[in-house]
Design an enzyme around this catalytic site. Sequence first.
Site, mmCIF file in Angstrom:
data_model
loop_
_atom_site.group_PDB
_atom_site.id
_atom_site.type_symbol
_atom_site.label_atom_id
_atom_site.label_comp_id
_atom_site.label_asym_id
_atom_site.label_seq_id
_atom_site.Cartn_x
_atom_site.Cartn_y
_atom_site.Cartn_z
ATOM 1 N N ILE A 145 -0.540 29.609 122.564
ATOM 2 C CA ILE A 145 0.629 28.773 122.812
ATOM 3 C C ILE A 145 1.583 28.797 121.619
ATOM 4 O O ILE A 145 2.798 28.915 121.778
ATOM 5 C CB ILE A 145 0.201 27.323 123.113
ATOM 6 C CG1 ILE A 145 -0.643 27.256 124.375
ATOM 7 C CG2 ILE A 145 1.421 26.423 123.264
ATOM 8 C CD1 ILE A 145 -1.202 25.878 124.651
ATOM 9 N N LYS A 170 -8.318 14.699 119.953
ATOM 10 C CA LYS A 170 -7.058 14.641 120.701
ATOM 11 C C LYS A 170 -6.684 13.201 121.034
ATOM 12 O O LYS A 170 -5.490 12.850 121.040
ATOM 13 C CB LYS A 170 -7.175 15.486 121.970
ATOM 14 C CG LYS A 170 -7.235 16.988 121.707
ATOM 15 C CD LYS A 170 -5.961 17.472 121.011
ATOM 16 C CE LYS A 170 -5.912 18.976 120.854
ATOM 17 N NZ LYS A 170 -4.657 19.435 120.215
ATOM 18 N N TYR A 223 -13.929 17.392 120.166
ATOM 19 C CA TYR A 223 -12.600 17.876 120.526
ATOM 20 C C TYR A 223 -11.819 16.799 121.280
ATOM 21 O O TYR A 223 -10.658 16.515 120.966
ATOM 22 C CB TYR A 223 -12.708 19.134 121.385
ATOM 23 C CG TYR A 223 -11.369 19.735 121.740
ATOM 24 C CD1 TYR A 223 -10.674 20.512 120.827
ATOM 25 C CD2 TYR A 223 -10.794 19.498 122.988
ATOM 26 C CE1 TYR A 223 -9.435 21.056 121.137
ATOM 27 C CE2 TYR A 223 -9.556 20.035 123.310
ATOM 28 C CZ TYR A 223 -8.881 20.812 122.387
ATOM 29 O OH TYR A 223 -7.649 21.329 122.696
#
Length: 299
Positions: free
Chosen positions: A32, A187, A183
């Site tokens: 990305i 976030k 993870y």
Amino acid sequence: MPTTIESMQPRTENDGGPLSPTALVTGATAGIGESVARGLAQRGWRVLVHGRTPETAAAAVRRLGAFGDRCVPIAADLEALDNVADLTRQVRVHAPSGLAALVNNAGAAFPARRLSSDGVERTIAVNHLAAAALTVMLEPLLRKSDVRGEPARVVMVTSYLEARAQPVSDWTYAKGWGQLRAYAYSKLANLAFAYLLARQWSDEIGVYMVDPGGVRSNFQRRAGGPLRAIGALGGAFMSSPQEAARGVVDAVALAPIGPTGSYIRAGRVRTSSKRSRDPEFQSDIAQQTNRLIDARQAR
């Protein structure tokens, strides 16, 4: 002799006529991030292309071809706050007139639990602590930018997995660690911090959170563990990095589709998890984050 960042002699802010807005994109050497860097350069932006090493950053700029003339490679390993501070110094050198946008895209997921040099589980260190510290350290440059005649923007690249996270008070994650757990929590923490920043900065600096959804890239393969299996099994149903990057580029370069503090997915303002929007949880995250940043500055 291998190519280094110094040997590439990138353009300065004042090369080539009128000053273009400058954006820093972290984790811009693949996936990305590289697509975001390309998309912004295509729109005429000057892009600071961040990589973990000088070699990967320089290679990413070369892959941009003609658009690489608008890009500057910079490097730092974001596991350590000292390196985040060094990255900030590099940005000051290359964008003395201010930073029009910061894209916190760099992310990691590790197959085994280890601590960073700051004593934080590495996934949390990269995905939350580094992004938060970099944003805070770059605040003066973000406030300084007026190239576009509007406030600078910070874009946090987040993940729908934040909704699966459980709170963790001990950021060493000494108990109950798992790759997906760490993870998801990283976030969640970063999203909560971004909401708080958006309120504190109000309309002075725009803060937007973009969830690109499931993305088919090498991220899962490099991460190993359960994430590698998820990528292998679900890759056919995921979007490409180029598709996922569009929402991030739009959040930087186009008129906002929502007010500062918006959580954006698939081009629409959505609602993130209840916990991420809880002011008390946001305050707890900010206190833990600021303690670590302050501890680094006191060393």
